[in-house]
Design an enzyme around this catalytic site. Structure first.
Site, PDB file in Angstrom:
ATOM      1  N   GLU A 106       6.653  -6.846 -42.066  1.00 43.71           N
ATOM      2  CA  GLU A 106       7.832  -6.164 -41.514  1.00 43.71           C
ATOM      3  C   GLU A 106       7.567  -4.662 -41.399  1.00 43.71           C
ATOM      4  OE1 GLU A 106      10.610  -8.051 -44.421  1.00 43.71           O
ATOM      5  OE2 GLU A 106      11.808  -8.407 -42.632  1.00 43.71           O
ATOM      6  N   GLU A 126       8.906 -15.622 -46.336  1.00 40.73           N
ATOM      7  CA  GLU A 126      10.129 -15.540 -47.155  1.00 40.73           C
ATOM      8  C   GLU A 126      10.854 -16.871 -47.282  1.00 40.73           C
ATOM      9  OE1 GLU A 126       9.123 -13.305 -45.029  1.00 40.73           O
ATOM     10  OE2 GLU A 126       9.570 -11.274 -45.735  1.00 40.73           O
TER      11      GLU A 126
END
Ligand SMILES: NC(=O)c1ccc[n+]([C@@H]2O[C@H](COP(=O)([O-])OP(=O)(O)OC[C@H]3O[C@@H](n4cnc5c(N)ncnc54)[C@H](O)[C@@H]3O)[C@@H](O)[C@H]2O)c1
Length: 701
Positions: A106, A126
């Site tokens: 990210e 995640e």
């Protein structure tokens, strides 16, 4: 230690993330990063930035040591840090090596240009922890790459190679040589060109697809229904990615944060994080420290090439370790090797293995009917019939032939490893390696510690687990070891429930809905009912005459109904189809069995079915813990998640019981004990922890 190391190369400021071992994006690192970018913006000598990772990788994401703590006031969160990179007016380039995962990727998506080193892997895993990429991943990725690909990566959590990432558009350039040099070059070039930074938030690569096809998200959600069954996180991922197409970037980020917060505080993610840590904890053995030297396993010998032996042999060949396989007769050996070949050929036909790789693996297998052939093996694994006399005879032979220092292992599923070890002159080298069927597929390996197994022997078989891609758990000697001993409780109660009033399909549905791949009766039909029948007949004499026994399964076997392989068992099957169909004949057989046992059938709720099946299983886990046969409760969870399909999003049976509350489990077991007798006696440890208001996770040996 500086959390960000600054270096200058001409007009380029290099910022190296420095938080060993994986450059977790902790508070100190985020603060330093934001500070350096801000100072760099104001410094006229600096024209561009390069972000890279010090040490092994770019960054594996959030700093897990920070979970559950509150960072110092004023610390930028990960979104703030990423936004400050993205909003920089000077170009920011990522030099990615090793891994950029989760928050690490990210962060990279917030930079303006990404250069990847060869062999780098990137992804957003995640979802495998029951959460979602909460620092803009769900908003930036679909703006950079194809929408369906973005959905697939985020909902699977899969890490991909740098080449695949390049093809998709996540990585802009794959460096031929040094990735940092390539990134500096790119930064200089971008600064010289003077174009406005290319911000991911302003891109729209994947967004158009959703406009053209409004059903895209609903359709995608349907494709993941099987893998995502029972979970919230994958669906939240889809909703967030969809938000990227219906909201502006900043609102999308806010929406993503809200969804993230809901997930991170829910039991699902607590359970999946528990499973993640449990899998790492399992390797730690208090009296066998990590410094214990493990023996090198460069060759293996397997005795017996039946169902298990063949599968075990494949595990070694799959990782390039040569295996000698021993059978009593040439015909049995040929059959065994043919079965292995057939297994590999099947994988080749599905396109999951090349013919060349298959040939190499087959080339590592050598068959023999003479035990002398095991003489050079570093490990000998016995996988013959489950008979003590046979095993003892074989171990005396192994003892006479195997080279000094070789590990002597048995794959027994019920027999006493110590009794087997006692026939050798080297019980310190003897250990159980309990594989699960099919042994080439199932990831669980229960390593059984004998009373005399040496620390070196244990370290070796624990290490072996890693080598052959298994999850190895150390257990002690008892009937059924940990997994099957607990399974026995569950199977028995499922059978009692049938006698008391439910039908197999109700039990199977409750267990399936809880999240197991299938219930006990479907499972029995798949595995074959004759095996258990044979064991029950053999052990009939050992059963106390006053102990309750359900004869339903025996009645079914007496009719030649052994499950799928005979076209009928607890269910019936249509030719060529494995779907279990409830059978009225079985229903009448069950009703008759209840009558014969003098039991008046009653309505039984789904809730009772679940508790009656799973609480006794947990209770047995508690007994196992107090007897010292598993090191910690989380080891039992690992066994159940990897060997029996216990849903990962419930964490494992012991974690699940902790989330329910041990007082409830204990009180229910007490009631069952009063109603159903001795088999349901609550474990002492369960009682103790419940009364102290504690959890299994509090238990420390
Ligand atoms: N089948 C399972 O699901 C499972 C799971 C875990 C453990 N186990 C254990 O694994 C062991 C093997 O089980 P299986 O299901 O593979 O049995 P199997 O009957 O399929 O295979 C046993 C093989 O051993 C061979 N054999 C017997 N005596 C031998 C000898 N003296 N020398 C060489 N080969 C000999 C037989 O010819 C046969 O091929 C048992 O101890 C069993 O309890 C089985």
């Amino acid at each position: 230690m500086n959390a960000v190391i600054e270096e200058r190369r001409g007009s380029v400021l290099i910022l190296k993330l420095n938080n060993p071992p994986v450059n977790g994006l902790g508070a100190a690192l985020r603060t330093a990063l934001v500070g350096a970018i801000k100072a760099g913006q104001e410094n006229n000598e600096i024209a561009a930035f390069v972000i890279s990772g010090e040490g092994r990788m770019y960054s594996a994401g959030a700093d897990i040591r920070e979970f559950g703590t509150t960072p110092p006031a004023g610390t930028p969160d990960l979104n703030d840090a990423i936004n400050s990179l993205e909003m920089s007016s000077k170009p920011v380039v990522s030099a990615i090596h090793g891994v950029a995962a989760g928050g690490g990727l990210e962060l990279a998506l917030g930079t303006h240009y990404r250069v990847g080193a060869a062999k780098t892997r990137v992804g957003l895993p995640e979802v495998t922890l029951g959460i979602l990429p909460g620092a803009g991943g769900t908003q930036r990725l679909p703006r950079l790459i194809d929408m369906t690909k973005a959905l697939e990566l985020i909902t699977s959590g899969r890490l991909i190679s740098v080449d695949e990432a390049h093809k998709l558009g996540i990585i802009d350039e794959v460096a031929d040589g040094d990735v940092l040099e390539a990134a500096i070059e790119a930064a200089e070039r971008l600064a010289t060109e003077g174009a406005a930074p290319r911000r991911s938030r302003d891109q729209a690569v994947g967004l158009a697809a959703a406009k053209d096809n409004p059903a895209l998200f609903e359709d995608f959600a349907k494709t993941m229904a099987k893998a995502a069954r029972g979970m919230n996180a994958p669906y939240a991922c889809v909703r967030c990615v969809e938000a990227a197409t219906t909201m502006n970037f900043d609102d999308g980020l806010k929406y993503e944060r809200e969804e993230f917060t809901k997930l991170v505080t829910a039991t699902e993610s607590a359970a999946m994080r528990h499973a993640f840590f449990a899998e790492r904890e399992v390797a730690k053995i208090p009296d066998v420290p990590a410094t214990t030297s493990a023996k090198d396993i460069k060759s293996a010998a397997i005795i017996g090439c039946g169902t298990m032996g063949g599968g075990i042999a494949m595990n070694f060949a799959n990782v390039g370790i040569p295996v000698t396989i021993i059978e009593t007769e040439q015909a049995a050996l040929d059959r065994g090797l043919e079965r292995i070949k057939g297994n590999y050929a099947n994988t080749v036909s599905k396109g999951r293995l090349s013919q060349d790789a298959m040939d190499k693996r087959m080339g590592l297998l050598t068959g023999a009917t003479d035990m002398q052939a095991i003489g050079d093996a570093d490990i000998v694994i016995e996988a013959v019939f489950e008979e003590m006399i046979v095993k003892k005879e074989i171990f005396s032979k192994i003892d006479a032939i195997a080279k000094p220092g070789a590990i002597l292992a048995t794959n027994t599923s019920t027999l006493d490893v110590d009794e087997i070890a006692a026939v050798t002159k080297r019980p310190e080298d003897v250990v159980g390696t309990h594989f699960f069927s099919p042994a080439n597929v199932m990831r669980l390996l229960e390593n059984v510690r004998g009373a005399k197994s040496s620390p070196e022997t244990i370290a070796t078989v624990m290490n072996l687990g890693k080598t052959i891609n298994k999850v190895a758990v150390l257990v002690g000697v008892c009937d059924g070891f940990v997994g099957n001993r607990m399974l026995h409780q569950y199977g028995r109660e499922a059978n009692f429930l049938i006698e008391e009033g439910v039908l197999p399909q109700q039990v199977d549905k409750v267990i399936f809905d809880f999240g197991f791949p299938m219930g006990p009766f479907t499972m029995g039909d798949m595995a074959g009912l004759d095996i258990g029948w044979a064991v029950r007949k053999r052990k009939a004499a050992e059963r106390p005459s006053n102990q309750r026994y359900s004869a339903v399964a025996d009645r079914i076997c007496e009719q030649g109904r052994f499950g799928q392989k005979t076209g009928a068992g607890w269910y019936r099957y249509e030719a060529g189809n494995r779907t279990p169909i409830p059978d009225p004949e079985i229903e009448s057989l069950i009703i008759q069995a209840s009558k014969n046992a003098g039991i008046e059938r009653r309505e039984i709720s789904d809730e009772e079915v679940l508790k009656r099946c799973l609480y006794p299983l947990v209770n047995e886990g508690a007994k196992i813990l107090e007897e010292g046969l598993a090191i910690r409760a989380s080891d039992i969870d690992v066994i159940w998640v990897h060997g029996y399909g216990f849903p990962r999003y419930h964490g494992g049976p012991m974690f699940w019981a902790d989330t329910i509350g041990l007082d409830e489990v204990y009180e229910t077991m007490r009631r069952y004990h009063a109603e159903h007798g001795e088999l349901m006696r609550p474990a002492g440890l369960l009682e103790k922890l419940a009364k102290e208001g504690k959890k299994f996770s509090d238990f420390k040996g």
